[in-house]
Design a protein around this motif. Structure first.
Motif, PDB file in Angstrom:
ATOM      1  N   ALA A 185       6.168  -8.162   1.919  1.00  0.00           N
ATOM      2  CA  ALA A 185       6.530  -6.756   2.027  1.00  0.00           C
ATOM      3  C   ALA A 185       5.371  -5.845   1.640  1.00  0.00           C
ATOM      4  N   LEU A 210       4.469  -2.256   3.219  1.00  0.00           N
ATOM      5  CA  LEU A 210       4.588  -1.044   2.413  1.00  0.00           C
ATOM      6  C   LEU A 210       3.306  -0.229   2.479  1.00  0.00           C
ATOM      7  N   ALA A 237       3.235   1.590   5.627  1.00  0.00           N
ATOM      8  CA  ALA A 237       4.226   2.668   5.636  1.00  0.00           C
ATOM      9  C   ALA A 237       3.765   3.878   4.839  1.00  0.00           C
ATOM     10  N   LEU A 238       2.888   3.655   3.866  1.00  0.00           N
ATOM     11  CA  LEU A 238       2.344   4.775   3.084  1.00  0.00           C
ATOM     12  C   LEU A 238       1.372   5.615   3.914  1.00  0.00           C
ATOM     13  N   SER A 295       2.656  10.436   1.111  1.00  0.00           N
ATOM     14  CA  SER A 295       3.180   9.095   1.380  1.00  0.00           C
ATOM     15  C   SER A 295       4.676   9.029   1.100  1.00  0.00           C
ATOM     16  N   LEU A 311       7.548   8.028   3.917  1.00  0.00           N
ATOM     17  CA  LEU A 311       8.559   6.993   3.729  1.00  0.00           C
ATOM     18  C   LEU A 311       9.947   7.541   4.021  1.00  0.00           C
ATOM     19  N   LEU A 344      10.069  -3.681   6.343  1.00  0.00           N
ATOM     20  CA  LEU A 344      10.260  -3.034   5.042  1.00  0.00           C
ATOM     21  C   LEU A 344      11.677  -2.478   4.989  1.00  0.00           C
ATOM     22  N   THR A 387      14.063  -0.115  -0.202  1.00  0.00           N
ATOM     23  CA  THR A 387      12.782  -0.256  -0.889  1.00  0.00           C
ATOM     24  C   THR A 387      11.898   0.954  -0.635  1.00  0.00           C
ATOM     25  N   ALA A 388      11.875   1.409   0.605  1.00  0.00           N
ATOM     26  CA  ALA A 388      11.051   2.562   0.965  1.00  0.00           C
ATOM     27  C   ALA A 388      11.488   3.806   0.199  1.00  0.00           C
ATOM     28  N   VAL A 427      10.465   3.534  -3.525  1.00  0.00           N
ATOM     29  CA  VAL A 427       9.027   3.792  -3.696  1.00  0.00           C
ATOM     30  C   VAL A 427       8.734   5.274  -3.520  1.00  0.00           C
TER      31      VAL A 427
END
Length: 258
Positions: A6, A10, A13-14, A56, A60, A86, A90-91, A94
């Motif tokens: 992951a 991640l 994704a940031l 970021s 997300l 992801l 979780t996203a 974060v």
């Protein structure tokens, strides 16, 4: 979900590539002649980190909200959340940590800067939660995000905010925003799925708006690559050379010949 596989998802994704937009926080430092002030440089580097974390966090959240639309898009379907790499939970977790940490750091730098950071976060939350679907306002809010970056850079080192800094940043941001919409509209007419707001735009209207704010980054518009201005700035050799030469000219004018 296994944390190891992951982690790369991640990171993607940031969208660290988009952090290049946050260089606007350095504008006031440069034009105020404070590059030799180590304390001011440290403060602006901290401001840059804050805006990277905030942006970021917003990316997300936006990707979680738009996951179904992204899965129908030929390019956006590769994003970590849309591709199932992801988990949305979780996203969001974060994103919350990044936002909380960034705002804490912002107020630690200065109260005024903290307020600007809060304004930036609220602006982007409003954009992601619905205002990006309001014609013209969507582009203006993106431009406002760039303005807040420039204002934040001035606020964190406590220098006056030049009206020229505001004017130039605003015009450039509006130009890139309208060019981006134009290229997306062209792609939509060619059959590529794009954002819903485009049905409210037309090519003649966008060309008129671009002509009003023209005076910045004409090469992006002419080459038809305005759908992702950040990628163009980071990968187009002639444009990179132009930016480097302009930066050298500015530094020489402000720090050598003054």
């Amino acid at each position: 979900m296994d944390a190891r596989p992951a982690a790369p998802a991640l990171l993607r994704a940031l969208r660290p590539r988009q952090w290049a937009k946050n260089v606007f926080v350095f504008a006031a430092l440069v034009f105020a002649g404070r590059l030799s002030d180590h304390r001011a440089v440290g403060q602006v580097l901290g401001a840059f980190a804050v805006f990277c974390a905030l942006s970021s966090a917003v990316y997300l959240l936006n990707d979680v909200r738009d996951v179904e639309a992204d899965r129908a898009h030929p390019v956006k379907k590769r994003r970590a959340i849309a591709a199932g790499e992801l988990a949305p939970g979780t996203a969001l977790a974060v994103a919350a940590v990044l936002a909380a940490g960034a705002l804490s750091g912002a107020f630690a730098l200065s109260f005024g800067f903290g307020l600007v950071a809060v304004g930036y976060l609220l602006l982007n939350l409003a954009y992601s939660l619905g205002l990006k679907r309001v014609v013209i306002l969507d582009v203006m809010m993106v431009a406002a995000g760039f303005l807040l970056r420039a204002i934040a850079g001035a606020t964190v080192i406590d220098v006056a905010i030049s009206h020229w800094l505001v004017l130039c940043t605003g015009l450039l941001a509006l130009f890139l925003g309208f060019v981006k919409r134009r290229q997306e509209l062209v792609a939509r007419r060619e059959g590529a799925p794009t954002r819903a707001i485009l049905k409210e735009y037309s090519l003649p209207f966008l060309d008129q708006m671009i002509s009003i704010v023209t005076g910045a980054t004409v090469v992006v518009h002419q080459r038809g690559e305005g759908e992702n201005p950040t990628a163009v700035v980071l990968t187009d050799p002639p444009l990179i050379l132009d930016v480097v030469l302009w930066s050298v000219a500015v530094l020489v004018a402000l720090y050598v010949w003054r």
